[in-house]
Design an enzyme around this catalytic site. Structure first.
Site, PDB file in Angstrom:
ATOM      1  N   HIS A 187      48.103  47.469  75.040  1.00  0.00           N
ATOM      2  CA  HIS A 187      48.219  46.014  75.163  1.00  0.00           C
ATOM      3  C   HIS A 187      47.959  45.654  76.632  1.00  0.00           C
ATOM      4  O   HIS A 187      48.325  46.431  77.523  1.00  0.00           O
ATOM      5  CB  HIS A 187      49.646  45.622  74.728  1.00  0.00           C
ATOM      6  CG  HIS A 187      49.929  44.157  74.815  1.00  0.00           C
ATOM      7  ND1 HIS A 187      50.181  43.517  76.006  1.00  0.00           N
ATOM      8  CD2 HIS A 187      50.012  43.211  73.850  1.00  0.00           C
ATOM      9  CE1 HIS A 187      50.391  42.236  75.772  1.00  0.00           C
ATOM     10  NE2 HIS A 187      50.296  42.022  74.475  1.00  0.00           N
ATOM     11  N   VAL A 189      49.280  44.028  79.028  1.00  0.00           N
ATOM     12  CA  VAL A 189      50.278  44.148  80.102  1.00  0.00           C
ATOM     13  C   VAL A 189      50.635  45.597  80.409  1.00  0.00           C
ATOM     14  O   VAL A 189      51.274  45.874  81.419  1.00  0.00           O
ATOM     15  CB  VAL A 189      51.600  43.360  79.839  1.00  0.00           C
ATOM     16  CG1 VAL A 189      51.337  41.877  79.732  1.00  0.00           C
ATOM     17  CG2 VAL A 189      52.361  43.902  78.665  1.00  0.00           C
ATOM     18  N   LYS A 190      50.234  46.538  79.564  1.00  0.00           N
ATOM     19  CA  LYS A 190      50.579  47.949  79.801  1.00  0.00           C
ATOM     20  C   LYS A 190      49.654  48.530  80.880  1.00  0.00           C
ATOM     21  O   LYS A 190      48.779  47.854  81.379  1.00  0.00           O
ATOM     22  CB  LYS A 190      50.478  48.745  78.491  1.00  0.00           C
ATOM     23  CG  LYS A 190      51.234  48.100  77.309  1.00  0.00           C
ATOM     24  CD  LYS A 190      52.748  48.179  77.426  1.00  0.00           C
ATOM     25  CE  LYS A 190      53.473  47.224  76.506  1.00  0.00           C
ATOM     26  NZ  LYS A 190      53.585  47.571  75.111  1.00  0.00           N
ATOM     27  N   THR A 191      49.852  49.803  81.202  1.00  0.00           N
ATOM     28  CA  THR A 191      49.158  50.372  82.361  1.00  0.00           C
ATOM     29  C   THR A 191      47.637  50.406  82.199  1.00  0.00           C
ATOM     30  O   THR A 191      46.913  50.200  83.156  1.00  0.00           O
ATOM     31  CB  THR A 191      49.742  51.761  82.680  1.00  0.00           C
ATOM     32  OG1 THR A 191      51.124  51.566  82.979  1.00  0.00           O
ATOM     33  CG2 THR A 191      49.078  52.402  83.884  1.00  0.00           C
TER      34      THR A 191
END
Ligand SMILES: *Cc1c(COP(=O)(O)O)cnc(C)c1O
Length: 388
Positions: A187, A189-191
Site C-alpha cells: 500500500h 504508505v508502506k515502505t
C-alpha cells in the site's frame, strides 16, 4: 512561501518507477506474468526467504497464509489488540475465532508475556496460529514468540506489513527462520508501493506451492502435481477452493522498481527516525518511540507517546492544530476489539496495555521524501501546540 502540507506518510515515485510501469504497458502481459515472477525472485533475494508469493494486497497475504496453514472453523488465532483490523479479519475469513493478546504499553507490541497470557485465555477452540504484528516496523523477541507458539501447537505468521527492511538479530524480517510465514503490504504508505500489493514469504516449499494455488482459484497447472494425471495440453485442476488474489504485472513492475531502492528508502527512514529521537531526547511531555532489543528497524511509522490529559489538552485538538500548521498525524491504531463488529462478536475485550497504548499514541510524519530537517520542524510545531 508556506511549505506544502506534510502528510503522515506517502509514496515516493521517481521516473524509473514510471518507466518500469510504462514498459509493462507496452508489453504482451498485463496480468500475472514475467514481472510478477521477477518481483518474487527479487523479494526472496532481498529478504533471504526461500519462497516469495505475490498477491493482491497485505490483507489477502494474511488470508492466504492462514488458509494455507489450515486455519479453519473451530480454530483460534491470537492477534495483538493493537493492529490494523485486517490481521484479525484474516482469521475470521477462515472461519476461525480471534483471541486478542495485550501489548506492551510503550511499544504497542505483543510480547512473550502477553502471548502466554492470551494462550491462557483460549477456551473452546484449537489454537492454530499466532500473528505477531511488527507495529511501526519493530519486532519483539521472535525466537521467544516462536518457542511459545510451537509449545502450544500453533503456527507463527508474522504480520510484517510495517517491517520491510527491518532486521532482527541480523536476519531480515521475512527470512523465515523465526516463523512459518511472513506477510507484507505494498500500500502506498508502506515502505514500498505497488498501488495495491502484497507478499507472503516462507521457507516451506509445500506451503509455497499451496499458496500459489490458493491465490488463483485453487488451480494447479504443474503437471507433476496433478491428481488425475491427464496430460492434455489444456489440462489444469481445481484441487481446492481458492480465490483470485493475484498481483498483476503492472503493479509488480512498480513494486519491483521500488524494491530496487529499498536501501535508499531504509537509510532515509533511519536518518529521519534518528532526527526525531534527537529532537525528543529528554522531552518533558512527548515520549520518543520506545525501541526493542535486538531489532534494527526500518520504521514505517514514528508513533510518539503523549499524556494528553497531563498536558492539559486532548488528542483531537492537537491533531487539528497540527493540521492547521500544515502537518498531518494519525493514530495507529484504535484497539481492534473495541471496533463495533468485534465488540458485538466478543464483547469489548480491550486489554489494559492496549488501552494505555491507544490513549497516548500519535504517529508523526515519516516517509522517504521528507526533508531531513522536517522532524525538527514537526517537533517544534508540536511543542508550540502543547505549549511546552
Ligand atoms: C497495511 C496493513 C495491512 C493490510 O495491508 P493492505 O495491503 O492494505 O491490505 C495489514 N496489517 C497491517 C499491520 C497493515 O499495516
Amino acid at each position: 512561501m508556506p511549505k506544502p502540507f506534510l502528510p503522515y506518510g506517502r509514496q515516493s515515485i521517481d521516473d524509473s518507477d514510471i518507466e518500469a510501469v510504462a514498459r509493462v504497458l507496452r508489453s504482451d502481459w498485463l496480468t500475472t506474468g514475467p514481472e510478477v515472477d521477477a518481483f518474487e525472485a527479487d523479494f526472496a533475494a532481498t529478504t533471504g526467504a526461500g519462497h516469495a508469493i505475490a498477491c493482491s494486497n497485505g490483507t489477502t497475504a494474511l488470508h492466504l497464509a492462514l488458509a494455507g496453514l489450515d486455519v479453519g472453523p473451530g480454530d483460534v488465532c491470537i492477534v495483538p489488540a493493537i493492529t490494523f483490523m485486517a490481521t484479525a479479519n484474516a482469521a475470521i475469513y477462515c472461519g476461525a475465532d480471534v483471541v486478542f493478546a495485550d501489548v506492551d504499553a510503550q511499544t504497542g507490541l505483543m510480547t512473550p508475556d502477553t502471548l502466554r497470557q492470551a494462550i491462557g485465555r483460549v477456551s473452546g477452540g484449537r489454537l492454530q496460529a499466532v500473528l505477531p504484528v511488527h507495529l511501526a516496523g519493530q519486532c519483539e523477541d521472535m525466537a521467544a514468540l516462536r518457542e511459545i507458539a510451537t509449545a502450544a501447537g500453533a503456527k507463527l505468521v508474522e504480520d510484517a506489513c510495517h517491517a520491510l527492511g527491518t532486521s532482527w538479530r541480523g536476519q531480515p524480517v521475512g527470512a523465515g527462520d523465526n516463523s512459518d510465514a511472513a506477510c507484507f503490504s505494498f500500500h502506498p504508505v508502506k515502505t514500498i508501493a505497488a498501488g495495491e500489493g502484497g507478499m507472503v514469504t516462507t521457507n516451506d516449499a509445500a506451503l509455497a506451492a499451496r499458496l500459489r494455488r490458493l491465490r488463483s482459484h485453487g488451480i494447479e497447472r504443474d503437471p507433476a502435481r496433478m491428481e488425475q494425471g491427464q496430460d492434455e495440453p489444456w489440462w489444469h485442476e481445481m484441487q481446492e477452493l481458492g480465490w483470485n488474489y493475484r498481483l498483476c504485472d503492472v503493479q509488480a513492475a512498480l513494486a519491483r522498481s521500488q524494491l530496487s531502492r529499498l536501501d535508499v528508502f531504509a537509510a532515509k527512514r533511519k536518518t529521519l527516525a534518528a532526527a526525531y529521537d534527537a529532537a525528543l531526547e529528554g522531552h518533558p511531555v512527548i515520549g520518543a518511540l520506545a525501541r526493542t532489543p535486538d531489532c534494527d528497524p526500518c520504521l514505517h511509522l514514528y508513533p510518539v507517546r503523549i499524556d494528553f490529559v497531563a498536558a492539559g489538552t486532548d488528542r483531537a485538538s492537537v491533531m487539528n492544530r497540527l493540521r492547521d500548521r500544515g502537518i498531518g498525524s494519525q493514530v495507529h491504531y484504535i484497539p481492534v476489539p473495541s471496533q463495533p463488529w468485534y465488540r458485538r462478536r466478543y464483547g469489548n475485550q480491550t486489554p489494559a496495555g492496549a488501552a494505555a497504548y491507544y490513549q497516548r499514541t500519535l504517529s508523526l510524519p515519516l516517509f522517504a521524501d521528507m526533508a531531513e530537517d522536517d522532524p525538527e520542524r514537526v517537533v517544534a510545531a508540536l511543542n508550540d501546540v502543547l505549549g511546552v
